[in-house]
Design an enzyme around this catalytic site. Structure first.
Site, PDB file in Angstrom:
ATOM      1  N   ALA A  14       0.802  -1.215   0.000  1.00 16.99           N
ATOM      2  CA  ALA A  14       0.000   0.000   0.000  1.00 16.99           C
ATOM      3  C   ALA A  14       0.841   1.273   0.000  1.00 16.99           C
ATOM      4  O   ALA A  14       0.341   2.347  -0.336  1.00 16.99           O
ATOM      5  CB  ALA A  14      -0.929   0.006   1.209  1.00 16.99           C
ATOM      6  N   ARG A  18       7.765  -3.309  -5.232  1.00 17.61           N
ATOM      7  CA  ARG A  18       9.111  -3.803  -5.444  1.00 17.61           C
ATOM      8  C   ARG A  18       9.079  -4.967  -6.425  1.00 17.61           C
ATOM      9  O   ARG A  18       8.054  -5.674  -6.526  1.00 17.61           O
ATOM     10  CB  ARG A  18       9.754  -4.249  -4.125  1.00 17.61           C
ATOM     11  CG  ARG A  18       9.014  -5.360  -3.430  1.00 17.61           C
ATOM     12  CD  ARG A  18       9.173  -5.331  -1.929  1.00 17.61           C
ATOM     13  NE  ARG A  18       8.603  -4.142  -1.327  1.00 17.61           N
ATOM     14  CZ  ARG A  18       7.322  -4.011  -0.989  1.00 17.61           C
ATOM     15  NH1 ARG A  18       6.461  -4.994  -1.244  1.00 17.61           N
ATOM     16  NH2 ARG A  18       6.879  -2.910  -0.453  1.00 17.61           N
ATOM     17  N   ASP A 236      -1.311 -10.272  -1.310  1.00 12.97           N
ATOM     18  CA  ASP A 236       0.015 -10.329  -0.700  1.00 12.97           C
ATOM     19  C   ASP A 236       0.003 -11.076   0.631  1.00 12.97           C
ATOM     20  O   ASP A 236       0.982 -11.739   0.988  1.00 12.97           O
ATOM     21  CB  ASP A 236       0.624  -8.932  -0.552  1.00 12.97           C
ATOM     22  CG  ASP A 236      -0.259  -7.921   0.152  1.00 12.97           C
ATOM     23  OD1 ASP A 236      -1.324  -8.291   0.690  1.00 12.97           O
ATOM     24  OD2 ASP A 236       0.115  -6.726   0.144  1.00 12.97           O
ATOM     25  N   ASN A 295      -8.182  -8.181  10.667  1.00 13.35           N
ATOM     26  CA  ASN A 295      -7.446  -7.007  10.201  1.00 13.35           C
ATOM     27  C   ASN A 295      -7.249  -6.027  11.350  1.00 13.35           C
ATOM     28  O   ASN A 295      -8.213  -5.651  12.019  1.00 13.35           O
ATOM     29  CB  ASN A 295      -8.220  -6.296   9.080  1.00 13.35           C
ATOM     30  CG  ASN A 295      -7.970  -6.906   7.728  1.00 13.35           C
ATOM     31  OD1 ASN A 295      -7.817  -8.110   7.611  1.00 13.35           O
ATOM     32  ND2 ASN A 295      -7.940  -6.089   6.706  1.00 13.35           N
TER      33      ASN A 295
END
Length: 481
Positions: A14, A18, A236, A295
């Site tokens: 976020a 990479r 991810d 979360n």
């Protein structure tokens, strides 16, 4: 014996993206960074948007720097998407999940499909930015009216790389349109809410082929074709959990970064009303697993404070925080009040003041408040997940960017009363690479992938200190508000 091969992992977070190159052999695993680039959302008159073209440019530059590879895999954050027209052209920059367009939408959805029934069918925790709520918020827009295809962020980038469209399952499971029992679309939920599943490309699973790099991409990156793109755990967190270096099943994980995702790896979802009330989610992982997790706001809280303070050196902040008395003030690190950007130090101070706690004033005091609060949230999630899933654990594994924060890792061990094993830092990229390598027979099943990680990756162990009574007291203080 198979010789080592190189794989490119496109890993978009976020706050940064990479391209990592993993070199994998039967008993070797090395990871190197080819290119890192910023992920800076842009606020325009209509709201907060991702600069997805800049991200794609960063991906191409990273593949150019990576050199020749055997395969490419793409993972990113969840829930967000791009809309394409009938010609396959992007209709606008994807909306950022922190955009305000979903405010009040959940209540409208629940009027048609009650929250308890929605959870029983999809197993997904309530979050205002779930793709389901984004779609309901968007469907009256002109852009949505012209859309012929929806691609989640990693699938959009894979499409630009290959020209082929698909919807990878682990990320699709964050849309709140997947049934975690069947691992397929929840057709009844979609029908009840008037969402046409034809908008989505066919489902793919980790390890499935996702096309080959287009000739134009080969020319721009200097790679020699054909270069396949492999579907990985494109959420991810799915890739990061695949790279948890655990032995056996009695473990919890915390994937740390902008968010903290804390929970368990299970073989079946937990769809009880008690689980829904505790706001746990059932997302899909590799090889039939379920990521049962909560979360937590994560290092976003500290990232926003550091930005507000003019980007001071993090090491100095952490040293100052280490000298602040423990658990002096804590906030609810899962509170949606901290979701939006801006004024984070003031908002944390206001939350402490409102709950009658000492108000942290210095950057060191606020940093300690954040880290204590995150460790406390980790404790709550790990403890409640074990109870709700009837799945005891012996060790907590911390992976991702938070492994660099030794104070947070130690506080998490103290709070949970369990040993913490920290590492690997680039877990999502490693999970991405290992799924690609598995398609070439270089690693075996999920347990085999984890054994390779244990043998090859640096890990740090933190033993709990001081008992958990003070953490239980802090939790009681927080929940009594």
């Amino acid at each position: 014996m198979s010789s080592p091969r190189s794989y490119a992992a496109v890993d978009l977070g976020a706050s940064s993206g990479r391209v990592m190159v993993g070199r994998v052999g039967p008993d070797s695993l090395e990871l190197a960074e080819a290119h890192r680039f910023a992920n800076r959302p842009v606020r325009v008159p209509e709201g907060l948007r991702w600069d997805v073209l800049a991200l794609y440019s960063g991906v191409l530059e990273g593949l150019r720097a990576a050199g020749q590879v055997a395969s490419v895999g793409v993972d990113s954050w969840a829930v967000d998407y791009g809309l394409l027209d009938g010609d396959g052209a992007l209709l606008g920059n994807p909306v950022h999940y922190r955009d305000a367009r979903t405010e009040g939408v959940a209540e409208k959805v629940w009027a048609t499909l009650p929250a308890s029934e929605l959870y029983a069918r999809t197993g997904l925790q309530y979050a205002p930015f779930n793709t389901l709520y984004q779609l309901v918020a968007a469907r009256s827009s002109a852009q949505f009216a012209h859309a012929e295809r929806l691609l989640l962020i990693p699938d959009l980038l894979s499409y630009w790389l290959t020209g082929e469209q698909g919807t990878e399952l682990t990320n699709a499971s964050t849309t709140q349109l997947i049934d975690p029992r069947t691992r397929d679309w929840s057709y009844e939920v979609a029908d009840r809410l008037g969402i046409g599943l034809g908008l989505f490309a066919p489902l793919r699973r980790p390890g499935d082929p996702a096309g080959v790099l287009r000739p134009e991409v080969l020319e721009e990156t200097g790679l020699s074709g054909p270069v396949p793109v492999t579907a990985v755990g494109s959420h991810d967190t799915a890739s990061a959990v695949a790279a948890v270096p655990a032995d056996g099943e009695r473990f919890a994980y915390i994937c740390t970064g902008t968010w903290s995702l804390a929970g368990l790896e299970l073989t079946a979802p937990v769809l009880t009303e008690e689980s829904r009330a505790a706001n746990f989610t059932n997302e899909l992982g590799l090889d039939g697993t379920v990521r049962y997790l909560r979360n937590i706001m994560g290092l976003w809280l500290l990232q926003e404070c550091v930005r507000a303070w003019g980007e001071p050196e993090l090491g100095g902040l952490l040293r100052e925080a280490a000298g602040v008395p423990a658990l002096r003030s804590v906030v609810d690190a899962g509170d949606a009040a901290f979701l939006a950007p801006g004024r984070m130090p003031e908002r944390i101070a206001e939350a402490c003041r409102a709950s009658g706690q000492p108000v942290p004033g210095t950057p060191g005091e606020i940093t300690r408040c954040i880290l204590d609060s995150l460790a406390l949230a980790h404790r709550r999630a790990v403890t409640e997940a074990q109870r709700l899933a009837d799945h005891p654990v012996d060790t907590v594994y911390v992976v991702g960017g938070g492994t660099r924060n030794a104070l947070l890792c130690q506080l998490t061990a103290d709070a949970c009363g369990l040993p913490v094993v920290a590492g690997p830092t680039e877990a999502a990229a490693l999970g991405n690479v290992l799924v690609q390598a598995r398609t070439h027979g270089l690693v075996g099943d999920l347990a085999g992938m984890r054994r390779l990680l244990v043998r090859t990756q640096p890990l740090t162990r933190y033993a709990p200190r001081g008992g958990t009574a003070r953490w239980a007291a802090a939790e009681a203080r927080l929940t009594a508000r």
